[in-house]
Write a protein that holds these residues in place. Structure first.
Motif, short mmCIF file in Angstrom:
data_model
loop_
_atom_site.label_atom_id
_atom_site.label_comp_id
_atom_site.label_asym_id
_atom_site.label_seq_id
_atom_site.Cartn_x
_atom_site.Cartn_y
_atom_site.Cartn_z
N GLY A 36 -0.34 1.15 9.11
CA GLY A 36 -0.11 0.45 7.86
C GLY A 36 0.11 1.40 6.70
O GLY A 36 1.01 1.20 5.87
N LEU A 37 -0.68 2.45 6.62
CA LEU A 37 -0.53 3.43 5.54
C LEU A 37 0.82 4.16 5.64
O LEU A 37 1.47 4.39 4.62
CB LEU A 37 -1.68 4.43 5.56
CG LEU A 37 -3.04 3.85 5.15
CD1 LEU A 37 -4.14 4.88 5.40
CD2 LEU A 37 -3.02 3.42 3.70
N GLY A 87 -8.68 -0.33 15.30
CA GLY A 87 -8.63 -0.58 13.87
C GLY A 87 -8.12 0.60 13.08
O GLY A 87 -7.33 0.44 12.13
N ILE A 88 -8.54 1.79 13.48
CA ILE A 88 -8.09 3.00 12.78
C ILE A 88 -6.59 3.21 13.00
O ILE A 88 -5.87 3.60 12.08
CB ILE A 88 -8.90 4.22 13.24
CG1 ILE A 88 -10.34 4.08 12.77
CG2 ILE A 88 -8.30 5.51 12.70
CD1 ILE A 88 -11.28 5.13 13.30
N LEU A 140 -4.78 0.84 10.77
CA LEU A 140 -4.87 1.33 9.40
C LEU A 140 -3.89 2.47 9.17
O LEU A 140 -3.16 2.49 8.17
CB LEU A 140 -6.30 1.80 9.11
CG LEU A 140 -6.52 2.47 7.75
CD1 LEU A 140 -6.28 1.49 6.62
CD2 LEU A 140 -7.92 3.03 7.68
#
Length: 66
Positions: free
Chosen positions: A9-10, A2-3, A6
């Motif tokens: 995506g950022l 998940g990290i 994330l």
């Protein structure tokens, strides 16, 4: 996992904003990169890597990631 998603995506958001809002700036930055020596580009990349690691460490120490 998940990290990692994330983070990816950022990165894509920031990259997309640069290309969407200032495409001519990207061309100027590429021209500036062409004028730098390979060693200078390597040092700039290493500095960015170190800053990124420091920011991730700071976020982790502030429990932002949990």
């Amino acid at each position: 996992m998940g990290i990692a998603l994330l983070a990816l995506g950022l990165v894509l958001i920031v990259e997309g904003l640069v290309y969407a809002l200032a495409p001519s700036l990207v061309e100027d930055m590429l021209a500036a990169l062409r004028q730098m020596t390979l060693e200078t580009r390597r040092l700039v990349g290493f500095a960015a890597l170190c800053i990124g690691i420091a920011l991730v460490w700071l976020a982790a120490s502030l429990d932002v990631l949990s």
